[in-house]
Design an enzyme around this catalytic site. Structure first.
Site, PDB file in Angstrom:
ATOM      1  N   LYS A   1     -81.052 -61.281 -52.277  1.00 60.56           N
ATOM      2  CA  LYS A   1     -80.404 -60.464 -53.322  1.00 60.56           C
ATOM      3  C   LYS A   1     -80.884 -60.739 -54.748  1.00 60.56           C
ATOM      4  O   LYS A   1     -80.192 -60.456 -55.718  1.00 60.56           O
ATOM      5  CB  LYS A   1     -78.859 -60.608 -53.284  1.00 60.56           C
ATOM      6  CG  LYS A   1     -78.231 -60.446 -51.937  1.00 60.56           C
ATOM      7  CD  LYS A   1     -78.841 -59.343 -51.110  1.00 60.56           C
ATOM      8  CE  LYS A   1     -78.594 -57.963 -51.624  1.00 60.56           C
ATOM      9  NZ  LYS A   1     -79.428 -56.971 -50.866  1.00 60.56           N
TER      10      LYS A   1
ATOM     11  N   HIS B   1     -87.329 -65.495 -47.267  1.00 64.30           N
ATOM     12  CA  HIS B   1     -86.226 -66.054 -48.057  1.00 64.30           C
ATOM     13  C   HIS B   1     -86.107 -67.561 -47.821  1.00 64.30           C
ATOM     14  O   HIS B   1     -85.131 -68.185 -48.253  1.00 64.30           O
ATOM     15  CB  HIS B   1     -84.888 -65.426 -47.651  1.00 64.30           C
ATOM     16  CG  HIS B   1     -84.701 -64.002 -48.088  1.00 64.30           C
ATOM     17  ND1 HIS B   1     -85.096 -63.532 -49.319  1.00 64.30           N
ATOM     18  CD2 HIS B   1     -84.122 -62.943 -47.450  1.00 64.30           C
ATOM     19  CE1 HIS B   1     -84.774 -62.250 -49.412  1.00 64.30           C
ATOM     20  NE2 HIS B   1     -84.200 -61.869 -48.300  1.00 64.30           N
TER      21      HIS B   1
ATOM     22  N   SER C   1     -73.899 -59.540 -55.419  1.00 64.70           N
ATOM     23  CA  SER C   1     -74.729 -58.663 -54.598  1.00 64.70           C
ATOM     24  C   SER C   1     -74.691 -59.098 -53.125  1.00 64.70           C
ATOM     25  O   SER C   1     -74.603 -58.270 -52.209  1.00 64.70           O
ATOM     26  CB  SER C   1     -76.167 -58.703 -55.138  1.00 64.70           C
ATOM     27  OG  SER C   1     -76.993 -57.845 -54.414  1.00 64.70           O
TER      28      SER C   1
HETATM   29  P1  A3P Z   1     -77.281 -55.122 -56.499  1.00 61.48           P
HETATM   30  O1  A3P Z   1     -76.595 -55.370 -55.192  1.00 61.48           O
HETATM   31  O2  A3P Z   1     -76.738 -55.960 -57.610  1.00 61.48           O
HETATM   32  O3  A3P Z   1     -77.354 -53.680 -56.857  1.00 61.48           O
HETATM   33  P2  A3P Z   1     -83.011 -57.941 -52.551  1.00 61.48           P
HETATM   34  O4  A3P Z   1     -84.087 -56.921 -52.487  1.00 61.48           O
HETATM   35  O5  A3P Z   1     -83.472 -59.324 -52.849  1.00 61.48           O
HETATM   36  O6  A3P Z   1     -82.104 -57.859 -51.353  1.00 61.48           O
HETATM   37  O7  A3P Z   1     -82.122 -57.596 -53.832  1.00 61.48           O
HETATM   38  C1  A3P Z   1     -81.313 -56.467 -53.847  1.00 61.48           C
HETATM   39  C2  A3P Z   1     -80.737 -56.301 -55.229  1.00 61.48           C
HETATM   40  O8  A3P Z   1     -81.801 -55.842 -56.100  1.00 61.48           O
HETATM   41  C3  A3P Z   1     -79.671 -55.235 -55.266  1.00 61.48           C
HETATM   42  O9  A3P Z   1     -78.810 -55.611 -56.346  1.00 61.48           O
HETATM   43  C4  A3P Z   1     -80.498 -53.997 -55.589  1.00 61.48           C
HETATM   44  O10 A3P Z   1     -79.750 -52.929 -56.098  1.00 61.48           O
HETATM   45  C5  A3P Z   1     -81.448 -54.588 -56.637  1.00 61.48           C
HETATM   46  N1  A3P Z   1     -82.647 -53.774 -56.843  1.00 61.48           N
HETATM   47  C6  A3P Z   1     -83.437 -53.184 -55.926  1.00 61.48           C
HETATM   48  N2  A3P Z   1     -84.421 -52.483 -56.515  1.00 61.48           N
HETATM   49  C7  A3P Z   1     -84.260 -52.642 -57.847  1.00 61.48           C
HETATM   50  C8  A3P Z   1     -84.949 -52.133 -59.001  1.00 61.48           C
HETATM   51  N3  A3P Z   1     -86.002 -51.340 -58.886  1.00 61.48           N
HETATM   52  N4  A3P Z   1     -84.485 -52.506 -60.214  1.00 61.48           N
HETATM   53  C9  A3P Z   1     -83.414 -53.305 -60.345  1.00 61.48           C
HETATM   54  N5  A3P Z   1     -82.719 -53.805 -59.306  1.00 61.48           N
HETATM   55  C10 A3P Z   1     -83.138 -53.469 -58.064  1.00 61.48           C
END
Ligand code: A3P
Length: 287
Positions: free
Chosen positions: A41, A100, A130
Site C-alpha cells: 500500500k 513486498h 490504505s
Molecule cells: P489509497 O488506498 O490510499 O487510495 P499499492 O499499489 O502499493 O498497493 O498502493 C496502493 C495505494 O496507492 C492506494 O492508496 C492507491 O489508491 C494508491 N495509488 C495507486 N496509483 C496511484 C497514483 N497514480 N497516484 C497516487 N496514488 C496511487
C-alpha cells in the site's frame, strides 16, 4: 474462505505464500533485473506503471500490452496466478519484478547480481489506512476486523509482510550498501516530475522533458484509475475481490485523518517515536 498469517523467518505472511516459500527464496534473478520493492500500500502499482513507461520511452500503447501485474510479475504470487515461474523465466531481459518482502528476505540472487532496486515508502498512518481498506478485499489475508483492532495489529507488525517499521528502516539501512533508489510516496505526489526524473536517471535512461511530462500525466491517479491495464481491475478475484471497493481508492496524502480518532493518533505517534528513534529516515511532517 480467508487465509491466515504464518511466520517466515519471524515475519508474518499469508499462508498461501508461505506454502511456496522455498521457490520464492531460491528465485533466480538475472543480471540486469530491476526489482520494485515496497511495503504493501505504499504506491507499488504507481511506481510499476512509472517504471514500465520509462523503460518503454513513454509509449502508452506498449504499456497497454497487458495488465500491470503481468508486465511486472509479483514474485510472492507466482504460484497463485500468472505469470508463473515458467513465464517469468521466459521474459526477455531486462525484466522488472515486484516484491513486498522485507530486505532480509529478498532472494539472495538479486544481491549477487547487483540488481537495481527501487523502493517506495509511504507514511505509516496513510499506509495503515490504505491497508485496512485493502485487507477487506484480500482473501489470502485474515479479516481485518474493526479499525482499532487492525491498528493494534499493524503497530505490532502482525499483518501481511510484517512490521512496517522494520520494512522501511531495513531498506533505509541498506540503501547505501546496495544499488537502491529510496523514494517517498509523498514526494512522488508533490513533485512527480522530479521524482520520475530520478527514476529515469537511476535506470540509465535519457528521456526528453516532453516524454517525462507525458509519463507524469499517464501515471497520474486519474489516468491510471481509468486505465484497465493499470488499475488492477482484472486482478484474480480469488486473491483480491473488488466487488465492494476498487483497488484505486483515493491516492491522496493525509487520508488517515478520515479514519483515526484524536486518541488513536496520539497513541500511534507515541509508539511511532519509539519504533523510529534509531533511524535517520524522516517522512514529511505536514500530513
Ligand atoms: P489509497 O488506498 O490510499 O487510495 P499499492 O499499489 O502499493 O498497493 O498502493 C496502493 C495505494 O496507492 C492506494 O492508496 C492507491 O489508491 C494508491 N495509488 C495507486 N496509483 C496511484 C497514483 N497514480 N497516484 C497516487 N496514488 C496511487
Amino acid at each position: 474462505m480467508r487465509g491466515t498469517l504464518e511466520n517466515v523467518e519471524g515475519v508474518p505472511m499469508a499462508d498461501a505464500i508461505v506454502k511456496n516459500w522455498q521457490q520464492i527464496k531460491t528465485f533466480e534473478a538475472r543480471p540486469g533485473d530491476i526489482l520494485i520493492s515496497t511495503y504493501p500500500k505504499s504506491g507499488t502499482t504507481w511506481i510499476q506503471e512509472i517504471v514500465d513507461l520509462i523503460m518503454n520511452n513513454g509509449d502508452e500503447e506498449i504499456c497497454r500490452r497487458a495488465p500491470i501485474y503481468e508486465r511486472i510479475p509479483f514474485i510472492e504470487l507466482m504460484h497463485l496466478m500468472k505469470p508463473g515461474l515458467e513465464e517469468i523465466n521466459a521474459m526477455p531481459s531486462p525484466r522488472v519484478l515486484k516484491t513486498h518482502l522485507p530486505v532480509q528476505l529478498i532472494p539472495a540472487s538479486f544481491w549477487e547480481h547487483n540488481c537495481k532496486v527501487i523502493y517506495v515508502a509511504r507514511n505509516a498512518k496513510d499506509t495503515v489506512t490504505s491497508f485496512y481498506h485493502f485487507d477487506h478485499m484480500v482473501k489470502i489475508h485474515p479479516e481485518p476486523g474493526t479499525f482499532p483492532q487492525y491498528l493494534e495489529r499493524f503497530m505490532n507488525g502482525n499483518v501481511g509482510w510484517g512490521s512496517w517499521y522494520d520494512h522501511v528502516k531495513g531498506f533505509w539501512e541498506w540503501k547505501d550498501k546496495r544499488d537502491i533508489l529510496y523514494l517517498l510516496y509523498e514526494d512522488l505526489k508533490r513533485n512527480s516530475l522530479e521524482e520520475i526524473r530520478k527514476v529515469m536517471r537511476f535506470l540509465d535512461k535519457d528521456l526528453s522533458e516532453e516524454v517525462l511530462k507525458k509519463i507524469v500525466h499517464l501515471s497520474s491517479f486519474a489516468q491510471m484509475r481509468k486505465n484497465p491495464m493499470a488499475n488492477n481491475s482484472t486482478f484474480p478475484k480469488e486473491i483480491m475481490d473488488q466487488t465492494d471497493m476498487s483497488f484505486m481508492r483515493k491516492g491522496t496524502v493525509g487520508d488517515w485523518k478520515n479514519l483515526f480518532t484524536a486518541e488513536q493518533s496520539k497513541r500511534f505517534e507515541e509508539h511511532y517515536k519509539q519504533q523510529m528513534k534509531n533511524t535517520t529516515l524522516i517522512f514529511p511532517s505536514a500530513i
